[in-house]
Design an enzyme around this catalytic site. Structure first.
Site, mmCIF file in Angstrom:
data_model
loop_
_atom_site.group_PDB
_atom_site.id
_atom_site.type_symbol
_atom_site.label_atom_id
_atom_site.label_comp_id
_atom_site.label_asym_id
_atom_site.label_seq_id
_atom_site.Cartn_x
_atom_site.Cartn_y
_atom_site.Cartn_z
ATOM 1 N N LYS A 34 0.839 -1.196 0.000
ATOM 2 C CA LYS A 34 0.000 0.000 0.000
ATOM 3 C C LYS A 34 0.871 1.242 0.000
ATOM 4 O O LYS A 34 1.951 1.255 0.592
ATOM 5 C CB LYS A 34 -0.914 -0.011 1.227
ATOM 6 C CG LYS A 34 -1.869 -1.185 1.276
ATOM 7 C CD LYS A 34 -2.798 -1.211 0.073
ATOM 8 C CE LYS A 34 -3.784 -2.370 0.149
ATOM 9 N NZ LYS A 34 -4.579 -2.485 -1.094
ATOM 10 N N ASP A 39 -0.025 0.226 -4.446
ATOM 11 C CA ASP A 39 -1.471 0.398 -4.563
ATOM 12 C C ASP A 39 -1.912 1.582 -3.708
ATOM 13 O O ASP A 39 -1.780 1.539 -2.481
ATOM 14 C CB ASP A 39 -2.162 -0.885 -4.096
ATOM 15 C CG ASP A 39 -3.665 -0.843 -4.279
ATOM 16 O OD1 ASP A 39 -4.193 0.196 -4.727
ATOM 17 O OD2 ASP A 39 -4.311 -1.870 -3.966
ATOM 18 N N ASN A 80 -5.062 2.770 -3.703
ATOM 19 C CA ASN A 80 -6.489 2.655 -3.360
ATOM 20 C C ASN A 80 -7.271 3.952 -3.612
ATOM 21 O O ASN A 80 -8.075 4.377 -2.779
ATOM 22 C CB ASN A 80 -6.650 2.192 -1.907
ATOM 23 C CG ASN A 80 -6.232 0.750 -1.721
ATOM 24 O OD1 ASN A 80 -5.086 0.490 -1.343
ATOM 25 N ND2 ASN A 80 -7.106 -0.190 -2.030
ATOM 26 N N GLU A 134 -10.366 -2.710 -10.427
ATOM 27 C CA GLU A 134 -11.014 -3.513 -9.383
ATOM 28 C C GLU A 134 -12.311 -2.883 -8.917
ATOM 29 O O GLU A 134 -13.148 -3.579 -8.353
ATOM 30 C CB GLU A 134 -10.068 -3.736 -8.199
ATOM 31 C CG GLU A 134 -9.783 -2.491 -7.388
ATOM 32 C CD GLU A 134 -8.977 -2.784 -6.130
ATOM 33 O OE1 GLU A 134 -7.758 -2.970 -6.251
ATOM 34 O OE2 GLU A 134 -9.575 -2.849 -5.049
ATOM 35 N N HIS A 185 -8.370 -8.554 -9.716
ATOM 36 C CA HIS A 185 -8.260 -8.267 -8.286
ATOM 37 C C HIS A 185 -8.839 -9.434 -7.499
ATOM 38 O O HIS A 185 -9.711 -10.150 -7.969
ATOM 39 C CB HIS A 185 -9.060 -6.990 -8.003
ATOM 40 C CG HIS A 185 -9.324 -6.732 -6.549
ATOM 41 N ND1 HIS A 185 -10.486 -7.099 -5.920
ATOM 42 C CD2 HIS A 185 -8.556 -6.135 -5.609
ATOM 43 C CE1 HIS A 185 -10.432 -6.716 -4.652
ATOM 44 N NE2 HIS A 185 -9.270 -6.133 -4.434
ATOM 45 N N GLU A 201 -3.785 -12.391 -7.782
ATOM 46 C CA GLU A 201 -3.384 -11.852 -6.496
ATOM 47 C C GLU A 201 -3.489 -12.955 -5.436
ATOM 48 O O GLU A 201 -4.203 -13.937 -5.620
ATOM 49 C CB GLU A 201 -4.318 -10.682 -6.158
ATOM 50 C CG GLU A 201 -3.845 -9.774 -5.064
ATOM 51 C CD GLU A 201 -4.629 -8.451 -5.041
ATOM 52 O OE1 GLU A 201 -5.611 -8.325 -5.795
ATOM 53 O OE2 GLU A 201 -4.228 -7.550 -4.272
HETATM 54 MG MG MG Z 1 -6.074 -2.580 -5.110
#
Ligand code: MG
Length: 390
Positions: free
Chosen positions: A183, A212, A214, A264, A321, A340
């Site tokens: 993240k 990521d 988000n 995603e 995802h 993933e």
């Molecule tokens: Mg993601």
């Protein structure tokens, strides 16, 4: 051959970890069981699924709106032409009766989750693992023998130190993974870059590390991160900004030289089409991450593949995802790029169960009929109780 009951329950994820925007303290997901009158080994045949992660449960929609439509339908309307198996596409047609155009985000998750459970049934009726059924129907019979996998990890956690993060990542490498994702956006840029540098030393280079955000960045922060990350040559930068902000994706794709990821949070094929038309996504570089149970199911995903291909994105661009058995089957059966993996961060939903082993960055495939949740013990105990089978 008919569906006799559809049961659902919401199950807490039980996690305090967080991404750039929110923590998972109250996160849950819906588990569904589609019970039929087909009897196998003395028990009713049941299809199972759950609605991936990070979107809360969709139990009310399943219970009040979509399960009643399936249960009220003429049983023959849910079967294939021969009447010898369930037909997920026809089940979706029934669920979409008397539904307005548009409004996809409202219903794509409950419909997708039920569609996946019906695919579990289809493969069980055939007595084969789902990925082989998908390969035969959609990929000329070609299935992957093993699936490239990467870990969706590196979340922010209360009190986490750089040493904790390094320990987490070393655990993934020791478990056989070669690529990881972490993240970003939950700390100031300089601290995030420090985290990334630590990980780069561990994994051995930028192509083994994705990040990521988000959807956590505004325009200014997106450009700041793009500039800071560019020299690191990371595998991809996932969801830097709002997934529907085509204009900002286009601007980023003009300055950021490495792969971007998105998808995603798409509700299905129409959103993918619009995104590829207007976002500047680059064929052969950027990656598409639509998640079947979150986006109307596998049938819609197959339509997404055709759309992606028309825009120059082949299966090598497709990274669904969701680290779970559902996405593992989809990647294997449709010959996609990679899957993933969530090894231990989502409670009973973590991992791929006891049939799947990981070595040198690849996962083996389950050989149980259907999706194979029956061999994922903690999750199976919930599904079994839900369906009332033993
Ligand atoms: Mg993601």
């Amino acid at each position: 051959m008919r569906i006799v009951a559809i049961r659902e329950c919401a199950v807490a994820i039980n996690s305090t970890q967080r991404n750039s925007r929110f923590d998972f303290r109250s996160m849950d997901t819906s588990v569904v069981a589609v019970v039929t009158d087909v009897v196998r080994d003395g028990a009713p045949l049941c299809g199972f699924a759950f609605n991936s992660f990070g979107r809360y449960n969709c139990s009310a929609m399943i219970r009040d709106r979509f399960a009643p439509k399936l249960l009220a339908a003429d049983p023959a309307a849910l079967l294939d032409d021969a009447g010898t198996n369930f037909d997920p596409a026809r089940a979706v047609e029934v669920m979409l009766q008397r539904e307005r155009s548009g409004g996809h985000a409202e219903r794509c998750i409950p419909v997708g989750t039920l569609e996946l459970a019906i695919w579990d049934l289809v493969a069980k009726v055939e007595g084969r693992p789902l990925y082989r059924v998908l390969a035969d129907r959609f990929n000329g019979g070609q299935a992957r023998d093993v699936v490239p996998v990467y870990v969706g990890g590196g979340w922010y956690a209360p009190g986490q130190t750089p040493a904790d993060l390094a320990r987490e990542m070393k655990g993934y490498l020791a478990a056989g993974y070669r690529m990881v994702k972490t993240k970003i956006g939950g700390l100031p840029l300089a601290q995030d870059i420090e985290r990334i540098q630590t990980l780069l030393e561990l994994v051995g280079g930028g192509q083994a590390l994705a990040v990521d955000a988000n959807c956590g960045f505004d325009r200014e922060r997106a450009f700041a991160y793009a500039e800071a990350l560019a020299p690191l040559g990371l595998r991809w930068l996932e969801e830097p900004c709002d997934p529907m902000d085509y204009a900002l994706y286009r601007e980023l794709s003009e300055v950021y030289p490495h792969a971007l990821g998105n998808g995603e949070n798409f509700s299905g094929n129409r959103e993918l089409e619009n995104f590829l038309l207007y976002s500047g996504f680059r064929p052969g570089l950027d990656v598409i991450q639509v998640d079947p149970p979150l986006a109307y199911g596998i049938g819609e995903y197959v339509a997404c593949l055709a759309t992606a291909r028309r825009h120059g994105f082949g299966p090598e661009s497709m990274y669904p995802h969701g680290g779970n058995l559902m996405s593992l089957h989809v990647v294997a059966g449709l010959g996609l790029a990679a899957c993933e993996a969530y090894t231990g961060v989502f409670g009973i939903f973590s991992g791929f169960g006891e049939e799947v082993t990981v070595a040198d960055g690849h996962a083996t495939l389950p050989e149980s009929p259907g999706i194979g949740f029956e061999r994922q013990p903690a999750l199976w105990s919930v599904m079994r109780d839900l369906a009332g089978v033993h």
